[in-house]
Design an enzyme around this catalytic site. Structure first.
Site, PDB file in Angstrom:
ATOM      1  N   ARG A  18       0.838  -1.054   0.067  1.00 22.79           N
ATOM      2  CA  ARG A  18      -0.081   0.065  -0.005  1.00 22.79           C
ATOM      3  C   ARG A  18       0.955   1.186  -0.064  1.00 22.79           C
ATOM      4  O   ARG A  18       0.590   2.282  -0.802  1.00 22.79           O
ATOM      5  CB  ARG A  18      -0.919  -0.104   1.135  1.00 22.79           C
TER       6      ARG A  18
ATOM      7  N   TYR B 280     -12.862  21.044 -16.715  1.00 26.90           N
ATOM      8  CA  TYR B 280     -13.475  19.694 -16.755  1.00 26.90           C
ATOM      9  C   TYR B 280     -14.513  19.715 -15.694  1.00 26.90           C
ATOM     10  O   TYR B 280     -14.281  19.862 -14.271  1.00 26.90           O
ATOM     11  CB  TYR B 280     -12.370  18.837 -16.524  1.00 26.90           C
TER      12      TYR B 280
ATOM     13  N   LYS C 258      -3.946  10.388 -19.437  1.00 28.33           N
ATOM     14  CA  LYS C 258      -3.980  11.127 -20.687  1.00 28.33           C
ATOM     15  C   LYS C 258      -2.467  10.981 -21.403  1.00 28.33           C
ATOM     16  O   LYS C 258      -2.052  10.069 -21.421  1.00 28.33           O
ATOM     17  CB  LYS C 258      -4.575  12.467 -20.530  1.00 28.33           C
TER      18      LYS C 258
END
Length: 378
Positions: A52, A104, A201
Site C-alpha cells: 500500500r 473539466y 492522458k
C-alpha cells in the site's frame, strides 16, 4: 543516470531504471503485496514493508515525473480524480477555496460536493482574468485551483499571477496541467505549490492506464498530510499500471511534439474554413491569451482543442458522425485522435451545442486534415 540530461533523454531512458537482478534494460514488474523480514526480524529491504505505501514500480515512475516537473517530490494515484481529491482533503472545515470556472466538469462536480459536505466556502472565477482572480482572493483563501490550458474552453491562466494572488492572501496554488504535460509547461517553476496531471492522458498516452499524479514545489505540512493520507487510505497506483505508465512515458517527448505539431496545423486549417465558426487553440495568434501561453509553454501548445461548427447541434453531430479517423470517444492525450460532442456529455454547464472537442494524436497530419475536409463537406 546523469540528472542534467534533457527531458526527452530522461524519459527515453526511464530515468535510468533497469532490472538490476537480470540486467534487463526494461524495469521488472514487482507485484508482491508484502515483503519478508530476515531471521532477526529486520527488513530485508528497508524501503519495503507492504505494497500500500511501498512499491518499486511506483517509485520508478514517480522519479521520472519528479525530474520532469522539477519537483521536491511526486506521488502517483489510481486516477486523476483521486489525485485531485488528495489535493483537497487536507483542507479544514470552514476553509475558503477559489476554483476556476469552465474547467473539466468532473473536477468541478467533485469539488462542489466536497466543499458542501465540509462546510467549505467555494468561490468560482474566470481565472484567465488575472484581476478578477486577485480580487476574489482578497478576503483570504486556503487553496486556489486552476486548469491551464482549460478543458474544453482552452483558456490560459497566468500561473505566476495566480500564485501571487494565492500566496498574498494565505493560500496555496494547485495547477491542473494535464493538457500541457510536463514537457510543455513547468507550473512549479512559475510559483505553483502543487501541479496535478491525469496520468491517464498524455503521460501514459496509450489509452490503457488509469492514473493521476501530484508533484510539489516544497515538502511542507500540507504535502506531508497529502502523503500520509495517500498511504493510510490506500490510494495507490498498482505495480502493473505503474509499469505501463513508465513504458508509455518513454515516448512522451516525441508524442507531445508530434501532437502539438498536428494540432497547430489543424487549428490553422480550421481558422480559415468556411464551415467552422471558431477554433479554440492557444497556438493560434488570434487566441486572446496566445502571448501568455507562449511564455508559459515551451515547444508547442499541446494536442487539445475545441472547434465550433457552423450551424446547430445537429450539424456538429453530423460532422462528428462522418469522421473516419477521429475516434468518437471521451478522453485526451492518446496516440489516436479523438472527437467528442461535449454538450451531449455535459449539457447542464452551458457549453455551445455546436462545440466539438478534439484530442489530436500522432497520425499523419494530412490524413487528419483530409478526414475533417470530407466531414465538413468542403
Amino acid at each position: 543516470m546523469e540528472h542534467d540530461v534533457k527531458p526527452a533523454t530522461w524519459v527515453a531512458h526511464a530515468g535510468g531504471a533497469k532490472d538490476q537482478s537480470s540486467g534487463g534494460v526494461v524495469p521488472a514488474i514487482q507485484p508482491a503485496t508484502t515483503f519478508y523480514r530476515d531471521s532477526d526480524y529486520g527488513l530485508h529491504n528497508p524501503d519495503n514493508i507492504y505494497l500500500r505505501p511501498h512499491s518499486e514500480n511506483l517509485r520508478q515512475a514517480e522519479a521520472v515525473i519528479q525530474k520532469l516537473e522539477g519537483a521536491a517530490e511526486t506521488l502517483l494515484f489510481p486516477s486523476g480524480m483521486a489525485a485531485i481529491a488528495a489535493a483537497f482533503r487536507w483542507l479544514p472545515n470552514g476553509a475558503r477555496v477559489v476554483l476556476q470556472d469552465g474547467i473539466y466538469w468532473g473536477t468541478t462536480k467533485w469539488i462542489q460536493a466536497f466543499c458542501q459536505r465540509r462546510g467549505i466556502t467555494l468561490l468560482t472565477v474566470d481565472a484567465s482574468d488575472t484581476e478578477a482572480l486577485a480580487a476574489i482572493c482578497q478576503d483570504g483563501v486556503d487553496l486556489v485551483f486552476v486548469e491551464t490550458p482549460s478543458n474544453p474552453w482552452l483558456k490560459i491562466a497566468d500561473i505566476a499571477k495566480a500564485a501571487e494572488a494565492a500566496h498574498t492572501n494565505g493560500g496555496i496554488l494547485v495547477v491542473d496541467a494535464t493538457a500541457a504535460t510536463p514537457i510543455l509547461s513547468k507550473p512549479l517553476a512559475l510559483g505553483a505549490d502543487i501541479v496535478m496531471h491525469s496520468a491517464t492522458k498524455a503521460l501514459n498516452g496509450h489509452s490503457d492506464v488509469l492514473g493521476g499524479v501530484l508533484s510539489c514545489r516544497e515538502q511542507g505540512e500540507i504535502w506531508e498530510a497529502i502523503r500520509t493520507d495517500r498511504a493510510d487510505s490506500g490510494a495507490m497506483l498498482g505495480p502493473f499500471e505503474a509499469w505501463l505508465l513508465m513504458r508509455g512515458m518513454r515516448t512522451l517527448a516525441l508524442r507531445v511534439e508530434r501532437m502539438s505539431e498536428n494540432a497547430q496545423a489543424l487549428a490553422t486549417y480550421f481558422a480559415d474554413h468556411p464551415a467552422v465558426e471558431d477554433v479554440l487553440y492557444p497556438g493560434l495568434p488570434t487566441h486572446p491569451a496566445h502571448a501568455l501561453a507562449k511564455s508559459q509553454m515551451t515547444g508547442g501548445f499541446g494536442g487539445l482543442m475545441s472547434v465550433l461548427v457552423k450551424g446547430d447541434m445537429q450539424n456538429a453531430l453530423a460532422v462528428a458522425g462522418r469522421l473516419n479517423l477521429f475516434v468518437r470517444a471521451t478522453s485526451l492525450g492518446g496516440v489516436e485522435s479523438l472527437v467528442e460532442h461535449r454538450y451531449s456529455v455535459e449539457s447542464h454547464t452551458g457549453l455551445p451545442q455546436n462545440l466539438l472537442r478534439l484530442s489530436v494524436g500522432i497520425e499523419d497530419v494530412q490524413d487528419l486534415i483530409d478526414d475533417f475536409a470530407q466531414a465538413l463537406g468542403q
